[in-house]
Scaffold this motif. Structure first.
Motif, mmCIF file in Angstrom:
data_model
loop_
_atom_site.group_PDB
_atom_site.id
_atom_site.type_symbol
_atom_site.label_atom_id
_atom_site.label_comp_id
_atom_site.label_asym_id
_atom_site.label_seq_id
_atom_site.Cartn_x
_atom_site.Cartn_y
_atom_site.Cartn_z
ATOM 1 N N SER A 18 0.858 -1.183 0.000
ATOM 2 C CA SER A 18 0.000 0.000 0.000
ATOM 3 C C SER A 18 0.896 1.236 0.000
ATOM 4 C CB SER A 18 -0.915 0.007 1.227
ATOM 5 O OG SER A 18 -0.141 0.044 2.412
ATOM 6 N N HIS A 20 1.831 4.997 1.358
ATOM 7 C CA HIS A 20 1.651 5.881 2.518
ATOM 8 C C HIS A 20 2.329 7.216 2.238
ATOM 9 C CE1 HIS A 20 0.403 2.599 5.405
ATOM 10 N NE2 HIS A 20 0.909 1.903 4.387
ATOM 11 N N ARG A 21 1.778 8.249 2.827
ATOM 12 C CA ARG A 21 2.381 9.582 2.700
ATOM 13 C C ARG A 21 2.887 10.015 4.072
ATOM 14 N NH1 ARG A 21 1.177 12.443 -1.829
ATOM 15 N NH2 ARG A 21 1.224 14.445 -0.775
ATOM 16 N N PHE A 22 4.158 10.371 4.139
ATOM 17 C CA PHE A 22 4.779 10.797 5.389
ATOM 18 C C PHE A 22 5.197 12.261 5.276
ATOM 19 C CE2 PHE A 22 5.471 6.223 5.210
ATOM 20 C CZ PHE A 22 5.126 5.810 6.483
ATOM 21 N N THR A 30 5.981 10.033 -0.596
ATOM 22 C CA THR A 30 5.136 8.866 -0.846
ATOM 23 C C THR A 30 6.004 7.614 -0.825
ATOM 24 O OG1 THR A 30 3.731 10.231 -2.249
ATOM 25 C CG2 THR A 30 3.473 7.854 -2.436
ATOM 26 N N ARG A 32 6.001 3.233 -0.626
ATOM 27 C CA ARG A 32 5.263 1.967 -0.769
ATOM 28 C C ARG A 32 5.711 0.994 0.313
ATOM 29 N NH1 ARG A 32 5.127 -2.807 -4.379
ATOM 30 N NH2 ARG A 32 7.335 -2.476 -4.813
ATOM 31 N N ALA A 183 9.262 5.573 10.734
ATOM 32 C CA ALA A 183 8.467 6.352 9.780
ATOM 33 C C ALA A 183 9.217 7.606 9.352
ATOM 34 C CB ALA A 183 7.131 6.730 10.409
ATOM 35 N N LYS A 213 3.539 0.689 12.150
ATOM 36 C CA LYS A 213 3.359 1.804 13.085
ATOM 37 C C LYS A 213 3.784 1.378 14.483
ATOM 38 C CE LYS A 213 -0.180 5.103 14.623
ATOM 39 N NZ LYS A 213 0.600 6.283 14.383
#
Length: 530
Positions: A18, A20-22, A30, A32, A183, A213
């Motif tokens: 998926s 994710h944007r950090f 962005t 993956r 992250a 997470k």
């Protein structure tokens, strides 16, 4: 888009991912990432253990080091596509400017190049060959070093090159690796794992680098409940949580939050040395914006030198201003900026009540702040190039200030002329501060040193000692008994023979037969014969 994970080909083929944007909305990155559950994690761990048994556990250490040394060399070559790809990915993740990223890679890989990897192993284990077979120590004891079956590692994202040493630690100990990234920085560990797999596919089968997470309890339990060894970096809350869930018999090393300090003796506070010392301190402060444990937050400067501690504070401010162009600071978040403004406001309030307190700051924004005050105390600042200079009378004042807080200090940068420097080193080493270095070299620790006072390999090693086989003691021929033992027949004793007296030759007393020699006849016999 950046791939923020690495899985061996056999595991990656059926995994879902998926995006994710950090980071902040205006500057998000962005990435993956794989989607998985605790059951998947358990299955991956089993596959890593099997791969380790097949490809790593029985492999000669020389065959493991050669591909790792090629990976190290490639990441030191600015023209190599691996290094250029890593720099680009780190810049896209947006944490640090390019000069700082380039410096971080050099500082991480250079000490391991040109035989540095083998010197590091030998310095801790006595010999690289100890990872293959029992070898004699200096004392003549045969020992072999055995690493754990696999390691679970958790990385912090405050400094870009944190995963380099831990990942190599696992592989040189012939341990499989499951790594969880941060992250804040999910790029370097997954990139390095891919680079190792490209160089040596068998080694790549023994590693997995993933992200979830922090605080996801079912995933952390799945990893920690099985891990025979855990190496983790993080904040105090995260470290406490991990330590609580770790197996009681696991080999563990936890690195919590720490800071570094600097001490400048009066001998080093000369007008000639002031700019140079300030530039070196500014470098230690500017690298990674004081986000790592090797960044100095406070300077303890002695009075009585040719230059005063306030002069040194002004020189530090000047050096921080100069370095801002070559090594630009990451823009703090709104919360971090508020903390910096509050720190400055409190310092200015203190300065209004104390003539010894002075606040020096950048003309615009919060790019750098230097506060000079009288007396010593231990109080880390809000980072982002903020330094407090304590004007003190001598080492006793510094020792009183930090004595109860030594466990929060990673290193001390010491500047003083010899021979007084040697005396200060001896005093400060007794405080238990893990590392004492020079100004300007805090961010580049020696591979032969320690991290947090601990060696990097040894805490995870089980030593196998081989003792020489000894012959059993001979049984006694006559068991003890209370019965009277028959007296043994006496052997005939030969008496010593008496020496025969030596017969003395009788003197010739008769004169009737005088000796033919004449001259030997006693005079009395000659008279009687007359």
């Amino acid at each position: 888009m950046i791939d923020g994970f690495y899985l061996p080909r056999a595991l990656a083929s059926d995994v879902e991912t998926s995006v994710h944007r950090f980071g902040p909305a205006h500057d998000a990155v962005t990435i993956r990432l794989p989607v998985f559950l605790a059951a998947d994690l358990t299955r991956w761990i089993e596959r890593l253990r099997a791969a380790r048994e097949e490809h790593l556990a029985h492999r000669p250490i020389a065959e493991i080091l050669r591909p790792l040394e090629r990976v190290i060399a490639r990441h030191l070559d600015p023209k190599d596509r691996k290094r250029r790809a890593l720099v680009q990915a780190l810049l896209e993740s947006g944490r640090y400017a390019e000069p700082m990223v380039q410096r971080a890679l050099d500082d991480a890989f250079e000490p391991l190049a040109h035989g540095g990897l083998r010197r590091w192993i030998a310095s801790e284990l006595g010999s690289v060959s100890a990872l293959d077979r029992p070898v004699p120590t200096r004392e003549g004891v045969l020992r072999r070093a055995v690493g754990p079956e696999w390691m679970f590692q958790v990385y912090a994202g405050n400094v870009p090159a944190v995963p380099v040493w831990p990942m190599l630690t696992a592989l040189v100990l012939k341990s499989a690796l499951l790594a969880k990234t941060s992250a804040q920085e999910p790029v370097l560990a997954s990139h390095l794992a891919r680079a190792i797999a490209d160089e040596d596919e068998a080694l790549g089968r023994c590693m997995a680098v993933i992200w979830w997470k922090g605080g996801t309890s079912e995933l952390e339990r799945a990893a920690l409940a099985q891990a025979p060894a855990v190496l983790a970096f993080g904040g105090e809350t995260a470290i406490t949580s991990l330590a609580r869930q770790t197996r009681p018999d696991a080999k563990t090393v936890f690195h919590g939050p720490k800071v570094s300090l600097a001490y400048v003796g009066r001998g080093a506070l000369s007008r000639a040395n002031l700019p140079n010392a300030a530039r070196r301190l500014a470098l230690d402060v500017s690298l990674y914006d004081q986000q790592g444990c090797l960044s100095p937050h406070a300077v303890y400067a002695e009075r009585g030198g040719a230059a005063t501690p306030l002069d040194f504070a002004a020189a530090i401010g000047h050096a921080l201003q100069e370095s801002a162009g070559a090594m630009p600071r990451r823009e703090p978040t709104a919360t971090e900026s508020a903390a910096l403004q509050l720190y400055r406001a409190q310092a200015r309030f203190d300065a209004s009540a104390s003539p010894e307190t002075n606040v020096l700051a950048s003309e615009t924004g919060t790019r750098w702040t230097v506060v000079c005050e009288g007396g010593a105390r231990f109080e880390p600042g809000p980072a982002h190039r903020t330094v407090r200079v304590h004007s003190i009378t001598g080492p006793e004042e510094f020792e009183r200030a930090v004595q109860g807080s030594a466990r929060f200090i990673e290193a001390l940068a010491l500047e003083e002329t010899n021979p007084r420097r040697a005396g200060l080193v001896s005093r400060f080493a007794a405080l238990g501060i893990p590392r004492i270095a020079g100004l300007g070299s805090l961010q580049r620790p020696s591979p032969l040193g320690t991290h947090g006072g601990l060696r990097r390999l040894e805490p995870f090693v089980t030593w196998v000692t081989v003792e020489e086989a000894r012959a059993p003691r001979a049984a006694k021929t006559r068991p003890r008994s209370n019965k009277a033992r028959p007296r043994a027949a006496k052997s005939p004793v030969r008496r010593p023979t008496r020496a025969k007296p030596v017969k003395k030759k009788a003197a010739r007393t008769s004169a009737s037969k005088p000796s033919a020699r004449g001259s030997r006849t006693p005079a009395r016999a000659r008279r009687r014969s007359r």
